[in-house]
Design a protein around this motif. Sequence first.
Motif, PDB file in Angstrom:
ATOM      1  N   UNK A  81      64.223  56.582  30.399  1.00 27.47           N
ATOM      2  CA  UNK A  81      64.104  55.643  31.143  1.00 27.47           C
ATOM      3  C   UNK A  81      62.973  55.793  32.600  1.00 27.47           C
ATOM      4  N   UNK A  82      62.907  54.139  33.386  1.00 30.83           N
ATOM      5  CA  UNK A  82      63.189  52.975  33.522  1.00 30.83           C
ATOM      6  C   UNK A  82      62.894  52.182  31.964  1.00 30.83           C
ATOM      7  N   UNK A  83      63.427  51.412  31.472  1.00 30.71           N
ATOM      8  CA  UNK A  83      63.411  50.386  30.360  1.00 30.71           C
ATOM      9  C   UNK A  83      63.930  49.524  30.419  1.00 30.71           C
ATOM     10  N   UNK A  84      63.860  49.040  28.869  1.00 27.78           N
ATOM     11  CA  UNK A  84      65.153  48.341  28.439  1.00 27.78           C
ATOM     12  C   UNK A  84      66.132  49.335  27.196  1.00 27.78           C
ATOM     13  N   UNK A  85      67.014  48.671  27.965  1.00 24.64           N
ATOM     14  CA  UNK A  85      68.182  49.955  27.705  1.00 24.64           C
ATOM     15  C   UNK A  85      68.168  49.616  25.829  1.00 24.64           C
ATOM     16  N   UNK A  86      68.435  48.673  25.194  1.00 25.38           N
ATOM     17  CA  UNK A  86      68.203  48.721  23.051  1.00 25.38           C
ATOM     18  C   UNK A  86      67.335  49.426  23.166  1.00 25.38           C
ATOM     19  N   UNK A  87      65.749  49.277  23.988  1.00 22.39           N
ATOM     20  CA  UNK A  87      64.877  50.370  23.146  1.00 22.39           C
ATOM     21  C   UNK A  87      64.767  52.019  23.719  1.00 22.39           C
ATOM     22  N   UNK A  88      65.192  52.222  24.792  1.00 22.70           N
ATOM     23  CA  UNK A  88      65.504  53.541  25.449  1.00 22.70           C
ATOM     24  C   UNK A  88      66.727  54.381  24.203  1.00 22.70           C
ATOM     25  N   UNK A  89      67.212  53.162  23.702  1.00 24.89           N
ATOM     26  CA  UNK A  89      68.436  54.081  23.112  1.00 24.89           C
ATOM     27  C   UNK A  89      67.979  54.132  21.887  1.00 24.89           C
ATOM     28  N   UNK A  90      67.236  53.646  21.230  1.00 18.86           N
ATOM     29  CA  UNK A  90      66.580  54.450  19.541  1.00 18.86           C
ATOM     30  C   UNK A  90      65.726  55.572  20.442  1.00 18.86           C
ATOM     31  N   UNK A  91      65.357  55.439  21.529  1.00 15.63           N
ATOM     32  CA  UNK A  91      64.587  56.912  21.334  1.00 15.63           C
ATOM     33  C   UNK A  91      65.353  58.360  21.493  1.00 15.63           C
ATOM     34  N   UNK A  92      66.496  58.052  22.353  1.00 15.54           N
ATOM     35  CA  UNK A  92      67.187  58.858  22.827  1.00 15.54           C
ATOM     36  C   UNK A  92      68.202  59.857  21.775  1.00 15.54           C
ATOM     37  N   UNK A  93      68.272  59.215  20.868  1.00 10.87           N
ATOM     38  CA  UNK A  93      69.556  58.543  19.548  1.00 10.87           C
ATOM     39  C   UNK A  93      68.100  59.479  18.294  1.00 10.87           C
ATOM     40  N   UNK A  94      66.987  58.767  18.821  1.00 10.25           N
ATOM     41  CA  UNK A  94      66.687  59.823  17.744  1.00 10.25           C
ATOM     42  C   UNK A  94      65.905  61.439  18.384  1.00 10.25           C
ATOM     43  N   UNK A  95      66.035  61.341  19.085  1.00  9.02           N
ATOM     44  CA  UNK A  95      65.686  62.699  20.125  1.00  9.02           C
ATOM     45  C   UNK A  95      66.055  63.957  19.859  1.00  9.02           C
TER      46      UNK A  95
END
Length: 354
Positions: A81-95
């Motif tokens: 974060x900070x940023x757009x929730x949906x977009x952040x979730x993509x990176x977080x889940x993948x990582x």
Amino acid sequence: MLVLGIETSCDETGVGLYDRDKGLLADQLYSQAAMHSDYGGVVPELASRDQIRKLLPLIGKLFEDASCCKQDLNGIAYTRGPGLSGALLVGAMFAHSLAMALKIPVIGVHHMEGHLLAPMLDKEAPAFPFVALLVSGGHTQLVLAESFGKYSLLGESLDDAAGEAFDKVANMMRLGYPGGPAIEALAERYRPQDQEQSAPPLQFPRPMVNRPGLDFSFSGLKTHVLYTLEQYRGDQGQLPSTEVLAKIAYAFQEAVVQTVAIKCQRALKMTGLNTLVVAGGVAANKRLRQWLPHYLSRMGSVSLYYPQIKFCTDNGAMIAYAGCQRLLLGQGTSEVSIRPRWPLSDLAMEAESE
Ligand code: KG4
Ligand code: ZN
């Protein structure tokens, strides 16, 4: 230690590979700007869907460029974060998924810390302590960076961020998104010295420079541009000629650049420091890079650092770098989390409470 960095906070998919000893090995970026341009700004749902599509192929190219593979990784860093929730979730889940499969540590990085540390990707890196001007599409902040992870806010925009103002002004002029580079290019077409004496450059206000403190405000300046545009519109309400638009773009850019320069000088005086780091998308602006050293030269010796132009805007290299430093300190996390709103100064408090 080899770290994969993943940046998916907004409309860029950025990945980078940073090696503690060898430095940056490779980086890849995909910008969704063309897709959002039709809408005049970022559409969050479209942004996250495109992050999903682009992330894996980009990582494939990254490994190819660096001639290595996922088994060589020692850690993964993603923008938390900070940023757009949906977009952040993509990176977080993948990582987290990849780190779990590889049994390596993973760390969520603060996007603005990534920007602040981006000049460290260069051989001639700034040394702490320094003042950082972070000028992006979402933030305009002056930060006292005392040491790695210890950042305190000196001042920030009370309304629009500088990059946001560039984007909105560009939108008014129908220049598409992102607006910063478009306004910069248009302003370059205006040559004040070629104009007749009877038509001096337009003078726009330098917001909040007469008030004490280090806060900014760019929304009034943006409205000033709107009123000026109205004044020059044709009989049918059409936009003024390119020459007039260039003159307005020039006046707007001068106002932003000179305002931030005044506040940077004030921040350096207040802190007694003589090192300034300028980072974030707007740090790519050529007029800013020209004016700042000229203006600050009156203060005596000030060392100025910027990231390379390609690392001013969002990228995965800065996240890989920041993540590597934190992983070296043993700060990996197992909890999958994002923080769409996350003040940079919280990092120092979080470190103290650990
Ligand atoms: O750091 P960044 O990529 O994304 C955020 O974290 O927000 O910054 C993007 C912002 C946009 O508002 C864009 O218009 C602005 O940086 N920008 C510029 C320039 N290049 C990008 N603004 C002024 N001049 C530029 N050359
Ligand atoms: Zn950014």
